[in-house]
Design a protein around this motif. Structure first.
Motif, PDB file in Angstrom:
ATOM      1  N   LYS A 206      29.131  10.571 -33.798  1.00 54.05           N
ATOM      2  CA  LYS A 206      28.394  11.651 -33.157  1.00 54.05           C
ATOM      3  C   LYS A 206      26.897  11.470 -33.029  1.00 54.05           C
ATOM      4  CE  LYS A 206      28.382  14.565 -37.266  1.00 54.05           C
ATOM      5  NZ  LYS A 206      28.782  15.906 -37.670  1.00 54.05           N
ATOM      6  N   TYR A 207      26.321  10.581 -33.779  1.00 60.97           N
ATOM      7  CA  TYR A 207      24.869  10.378 -33.684  1.00 60.97           C
ATOM      8  C   TYR A 207      24.484   9.107 -32.935  1.00 60.97           C
ATOM      9  CZ  TYR A 207      24.563  14.019 -37.259  1.00 60.97           C
ATOM     10  OH  TYR A 207      24.672  15.198 -37.958  1.00 60.97           O
TER      11      TYR A 207
ATOM     12  N   VAL B 118      27.793  19.471 -52.233  1.00 61.84           N
ATOM     13  CA  VAL B 118      28.277  19.793 -50.897  1.00 61.84           C
ATOM     14  C   VAL B 118      27.119  19.964 -49.908  1.00 61.84           C
ATOM     15  CG1 VAL B 118      28.445  22.312 -51.123  1.00 61.84           C
ATOM     16  CG2 VAL B 118      30.062  21.066 -49.687  1.00 61.84           C
ATOM     17  N   VAL B 119      25.955  20.402 -50.381  1.00 59.91           N
ATOM     18  CA  VAL B 119      24.826  20.664 -49.489  1.00 59.91           C
ATOM     19  C   VAL B 119      24.042  19.399 -49.135  1.00 59.91           C
ATOM     20  CG1 VAL B 119      22.631  21.919 -49.311  1.00 59.91           C
ATOM     21  CG2 VAL B 119      24.621  23.038 -50.278  1.00 59.91           C
ATOM     22  N   CYS B 120      23.989  18.423 -50.039  1.00 60.90           N
ATOM     23  CA  CYS B 120      23.130  17.264 -49.769  1.00 60.90           C
ATOM     24  C   CYS B 120      23.773  15.896 -49.990  1.00 60.90           C
ATOM     25  CB  CYS B 120      21.863  17.352 -50.613  1.00 60.90           C
ATOM     26  SG  CYS B 120      22.191  17.266 -52.385  1.00 60.90           S
ATOM     27  N   CYS B 121      24.895  15.823 -50.647  1.00 56.64           N
ATOM     28  CA  CYS B 121      25.513  14.530 -50.976  1.00 56.64           C
ATOM     29  C   CYS B 121      27.024  14.596 -50.806  1.00 56.64           C
ATOM     30  CB  CYS B 121      25.184  14.144 -52.415  1.00 56.64           C
ATOM     31  SG  CYS B 121      23.455  14.166 -52.832  1.00 56.64           S
TER      32      CYS B 121
ATOM     33  N   VAL C  82      28.952   8.859 -45.115  1.00 61.01           N
ATOM     34  CA  VAL C  82      29.293   7.979 -43.994  1.00 61.01           C
ATOM     35  C   VAL C  82      28.159   7.838 -42.979  1.00 61.01           C
ATOM     36  CG1 VAL C  82      31.781   8.319 -44.264  1.00 61.01           C
ATOM     37  CG2 VAL C  82      30.522   9.752 -42.640  1.00 61.01           C
ATOM     38  N   THR C  83      27.381   8.902 -42.772  1.00 62.01           N
ATOM     39  CA  THR C  83      26.272   8.782 -41.815  1.00 62.01           C
ATOM     40  C   THR C  83      25.176   7.877 -42.364  1.00 62.01           C
ATOM     41  OG1 THR C  83      25.292  10.876 -42.574  1.00 62.01           O
ATOM     42  CG2 THR C  83      26.719  10.963 -40.612  1.00 62.01           C
ATOM     43  N   ARG C  84      24.991   7.886 -43.678  1.00 63.35           N
ATOM     44  CA  ARG C  84      24.009   6.963 -44.265  1.00 63.35           C
ATOM     45  C   ARG C  84      24.470   5.517 -44.086  1.00 63.35           C
ATOM     46  NH1 ARG C  84      23.485   3.777 -48.081  1.00 63.35           N
ATOM     47  NH2 ARG C  84      25.257   4.456 -49.291  1.00 63.35           N
TER      48      ARG C  84
ATOM     49  N   GLY D 171      21.954   4.684 -41.572  1.00 61.38           N
ATOM     50  CA  GLY D 171      20.848   4.551 -42.513  1.00 61.38           C
ATOM     51  C   GLY D 171      20.180   5.889 -42.801  1.00 61.38           C
ATOM     52  N   ILE D 172      20.769   6.975 -42.283  1.00 61.69           N
ATOM     53  CA  ILE D 172      20.237   8.327 -42.451  1.00 61.69           C
ATOM     54  C   ILE D 172      21.387   9.244 -42.843  1.00 61.69           C
ATOM     55  CG2 ILE D 172      19.160  10.283 -41.257  1.00 61.69           C
ATOM     56  CD1 ILE D 172      17.909   8.144 -39.361  1.00 61.69           C
ATOM     57  N   ALA D 173      21.240   9.932 -43.967  1.00 60.94           N
ATOM     58  CA  ALA D 173      22.288  10.844 -44.427  1.00 60.94           C
ATOM     59  C   ALA D 173      22.107  12.210 -43.773  1.00 60.94           C
ATOM     60  CB  ALA D 173      22.224  10.979 -45.949  1.00 60.94           C
ATOM     61  N   GLN D 174      23.122  12.643 -43.016  1.00 58.77           N
ATOM     62  CA  GLN D 174      23.089  13.942 -42.342  1.00 58.77           C
ATOM     63  C   GLN D 174      24.447  14.603 -42.413  1.00 58.77           C
ATOM     64  OE1 GLN D 174      20.901  12.744 -38.474  1.00 58.77           O
ATOM     65  NE2 GLN D 174      20.447  14.883 -38.897  1.00 58.77           N
ATOM     66  N   SER D 175      24.439  15.946 -42.331  1.00 67.68           N
ATOM     67  CA  SER D 175      25.687  16.693 -42.288  1.00 67.68           C
ATOM     68  C   SER D 175      25.506  17.921 -41.419  1.00 67.68           C
ATOM     69  CB  SER D 175      26.131  17.100 -43.695  1.00 67.68           C
ATOM     70  OG  SER D 175      27.294  17.897 -43.620  1.00 67.68           O
TER      71      SER D 175
END
Length: 162
Positions: free
Chosen positions: A76-77, A105-108, A114-116, A120-124
């Protein structure tokens, strides 16, 4: 952008639709994915995983994880960020196998994981959308509460019959 009925390639994000949330994994080839599994999880489909503080990185067959839940490739990104090379994504995911990591659940969560790896960037988005929905509900509740209070203060009161 999601890609239904697309054969996954190594490094692809896999979105698995669970009741009430999405689980995420990285496809690594030959039917396998690597994903983050909360340690306190009663079962793979458990919403109770939100209470866990630790997770383990596991490699499992996609069909065993998805079971009867719908799943799809969802990179998606890709329009926003350039994906890292597939070989690097898979190598880094495999290096993490068996590792116990902090889980929040909010940050990790699994989507951050998987996005990290891919970008290389962790997002949800899941967390962002849930917080936005909660804030909207709180806002509606506040507005309704104020309307009721103001309405009772501003409306003329009925006089008792004499």
């Amino acid at each position: 952008m999601s890609e239904r009925n697309v054969e996954p390639k190594p490094g692809d994000l896999i979105e698995i639709s669970r009741p009430g949330y999405k689980h995420w994994a990285i496809y690594v080839g030959a039917g396998y994915v690597i994903h983050l599994v909360p340690k306190a999880q009663a079962g793979i489909n458990s919403i109770m995983s939100v209470l866990s503080k630790k997770a383990v990185v596991k490699k499992e067959l996609l069909w065993e994880i998805a079971q009867s839940d719908a799943c799809q490739v969802n990179n998606k990104y890709d329009q926003k960020y350039k994906p890292l090379p597939a070989s690097r994504i898979v190598r880094e995911a495999e290096l993490l196998l068996g590792t116990e990591v902090s889980y929040r659940v909010v940050c990790c969560n699994c989507e951050h994981f998987v996005t990290r790896l891919r970008y290389g960037i962790a997002q949800s988005d899941q967390v962002r959308e849930t917080v936005a929905s909660a804030m909207a509900l709180i806002g509606v509740g506040v507005v309704l509460g104020l309307a009721m209070v103001l309405g009772s203060l501003l409306l003329p009161r009925k006089h008792e019959e004499k």
